[in-house]
Write a protein that holds these residues in place. Structure first.
Motif, short mmCIF file in Angstrom:
data_model
loop_
_atom_site.label_atom_id
_atom_site.label_comp_id
_atom_site.label_asym_id
_atom_site.label_seq_id
_atom_site.Cartn_x
_atom_site.Cartn_y
_atom_site.Cartn_z
N PRO A 63 -17.30 -13.54 12.00
CA PRO A 63 -16.04 -13.20 13.43
C PRO A 63 -16.70 -13.22 14.83
O PRO A 63 -16.64 -12.56 15.39
CB PRO A 63 -15.09 -12.46 12.41
CG PRO A 63 -15.91 -11.10 12.31
CD PRO A 63 -17.59 -11.85 11.53
N VAL A 64 -17.33 -14.39 15.08
CA VAL A 64 -18.46 -14.13 15.80
C VAL A 64 -17.81 -15.71 16.54
O VAL A 64 -17.32 -16.40 16.44
CB VAL A 64 -19.75 -14.06 16.33
CG1 VAL A 64 -20.07 -12.95 15.59
CG2 VAL A 64 -20.28 -15.30 14.64
N VAL A 201 -21.49 -9.44 16.60
CA VAL A 201 -22.90 -9.95 17.17
C VAL A 201 -24.10 -8.86 17.08
O VAL A 201 -25.54 -9.66 16.70
CB VAL A 201 -22.50 -10.16 18.64
CG1 VAL A 201 -23.38 -10.46 19.15
CG2 VAL A 201 -20.89 -10.42 18.87
N PHE A 202 -23.32 -7.79 16.74
CA PHE A 202 -25.00 -6.78 16.58
C PHE A 202 -25.44 -7.30 15.34
O PHE A 202 -26.72 -7.21 15.25
CB PHE A 202 -24.52 -5.64 16.48
CG PHE A 202 -24.99 -5.08 18.08
CD1 PHE A 202 -26.00 -4.38 18.82
CD2 PHE A 202 -23.69 -4.94 18.77
CE1 PHE A 202 -26.34 -4.19 19.88
CE2 PHE A 202 -23.68 -4.35 20.43
CZ PHE A 202 -24.87 -4.23 20.94
N PHE A 203 -24.53 -6.78 13.85
CA PHE A 203 -24.70 -7.56 13.47
C PHE A 203 -25.64 -8.87 12.97
O PHE A 203 -27.11 -8.97 11.45
CB PHE A 203 -23.87 -7.11 12.24
CG PHE A 203 -23.85 -7.81 10.35
CD1 PHE A 203 -24.34 -6.25 9.41
CD2 PHE A 203 -24.36 -8.73 10.09
CE1 PHE A 203 -24.55 -6.66 8.07
CE2 PHE A 203 -24.37 -9.15 8.49
CZ PHE A 203 -24.55 -8.08 7.95
N LEU A 208 -30.48 -10.40 10.67
CA LEU A 208 -31.29 -11.93 10.64
C LEU A 208 -32.47 -11.48 10.24
O LEU A 208 -33.33 -12.15 9.22
CB LEU A 208 -31.90 -12.86 12.34
CG LEU A 208 -32.07 -14.33 11.99
CD1 LEU A 208 -31.40 -15.20 11.26
CD2 LEU A 208 -32.09 -14.95 13.27
N GLY A 209 -32.81 -10.41 11.32
CA GLY A 209 -34.44 -10.16 10.80
C GLY A 209 -34.74 -9.17 9.73
O GLY A 209 -35.44 -9.76 8.90
N ILE A 210 -33.42 -8.29 9.26
CA ILE A 210 -34.33 -7.09 8.08
C ILE A 210 -33.48 -8.41 7.07
O ILE A 210 -34.24 -8.39 5.60
CB ILE A 210 -33.34 -6.30 8.34
CG1 ILE A 210 -32.80 -5.86 9.31
CG2 ILE A 210 -32.72 -5.62 6.87
CD1 ILE A 210 -31.86 -4.85 9.44
N VAL A 267 -27.70 -12.68 21.52
CA VAL A 267 -28.24 -13.26 20.21
C VAL A 267 -29.92 -13.06 20.81
O VAL A 267 -30.80 -11.89 19.54
CB VAL A 267 -27.83 -14.28 19.21
CG1 VAL A 267 -28.89 -14.47 18.65
CG2 VAL A 267 -26.78 -13.96 19.06
N PRO A 268 -30.58 -13.57 20.50
CA PRO A 268 -32.03 -13.41 20.95
C PRO A 268 -33.02 -12.45 21.90
O PRO A 268 -33.93 -12.44 21.61
CB PRO A 268 -32.95 -14.96 21.12
CG PRO A 268 -31.61 -15.71 21.94
CD PRO A 268 -30.44 -15.65 20.92
#
Length: 302
Positions: A63-64, A201-203, A208-210, A267-268
């Protein structure tokens, strides 16, 4: 969020990083890659198969806002970052495979990145999850311009191997330097933004990396690769080129789209900050691995 000074420093850093990338290349590298394409194919599937798809799923389900969704997509479509080579070295992975995957994903990215972004943005739009038009032509122009320092780096390597090795080393470490720059200048100035940023947003930025680590490792173990190569592919898959993503956002979302630039860039920026933490944790875990299988000769991927 990322001010004019940081964007100017970023542009200089990206130039040197790509210069270092080019300095690591010789015509022989391309010949070897074509003769033994296994490692190259694994890298391309990981970088441009798993990561963009993970980004799409996160953009569809979290939900972003629309700008955050675009940021997640762009981050997921990036090539491997040069810092992955450093973490591969410390995790006792296959450094040669790591470098090959980074280089190949960067070169192929000139074509793959805009195609993937346009395709996945279209999917989001068709699903009713996005209403912003992403200027693909700006992304293409930015990526083509990045080929210039790569070509210069290759010429430096051909002119003098020692100078080329120094340029390569500097370029590799600048990725970490940029993240340190974000920590020193960006975090204090945007502390309130970080405090008010939704957990979703943090998730998206951290997950993404995890998830890239997870899918890269599962993919390589499914192929029954040696543990050293599995570690390498996991790190290469999860560690994307954050500085390049920020540069693309900075030089793409201009003019009428200037108003959403900082939101897309969130995000980046967050990804670049937290990927070092998650990569360090994963590297420490990898270093503890001492299975009997790791004493065998690694699979010949290169």
């Amino acid at each position: 969020m990322v001010g004019a000074f940081e964007q100017a420093v970023l542009a200089a850093m990206i130039f040197v990083i790509m210069l270092g990338m080019g300095a690591s290349l010789t015509p022989r590298d391309f010949v070897l890659a074509l003769k033994r394409p296994y490692g190259m194919l694994i890298g391309l599937v990981s970088q441009y198969g798993f990561m963009p798809l993970i980004g799409l799923i996160l953009a569809l389900t979290l939900p972003v806002s629309d700008p955050i969704k675009i940021g997640i997509l762009i981050m997921g479509c990036m090539p491997g970052g040069t810092t992955s080579n450093i973490f591969t070295y410390f995790s006792r992975g296959n450094l040669a495979l790591s470098v090959l995957m980074t280089v190949n994903s960067t070169v192929v990215g000139i074509v793959a990145i805009p195609l993937l972004i346009v395709t996945y943005v279209a999917i989001l739009t068709a699903a009713g999850s996005l209403s912003i038009v992403v200027p693909a032509q700006n992304i293409i122009i930015t990526l083509i311009l990045l080929l210039v320092p790569v070509a210069i780096g290759m010429m430096i390597r051909r002119w003098n191997a020692n100078v080329g090795a120094l340029v390569e080393l500097v370029g590799s470490f600048l990725g970490l330097v940029f993240i340190l720059l974000l920590l020193v200048t960006w975090v204090p100035r945007n502390w309130q933004f970080l405090m008010n940023t939704p957990a979703s947003v943090f998730f998206g930025a951290i997950g993404l990396g995890i998830l890239g680590f997870l899918f890269g490792y599962l993919f390589s173990t499914a192929l029954k690769l040696h543990p050293r190569n599995a570690r390498t592919i996991a790190l290469e898959t999860g560690i994307q080129n954050g500085p390049l993503a920020i540069a693309i956002v900075a030089f793409t979302f201009v003019g009428p789209l200037q108003s959403i630039q900082q939101q897309v860039m969130a995000v980046p920026a967050l990804y670049s900050l937290f990927i070092v933490i998650s990569s360090t944790i994963l590297t420490l875990w990898f270093r503890r691995a001492n299975a009997a299988a790791e004493q065998k000769i690694p699979d010949a991927l290169l």
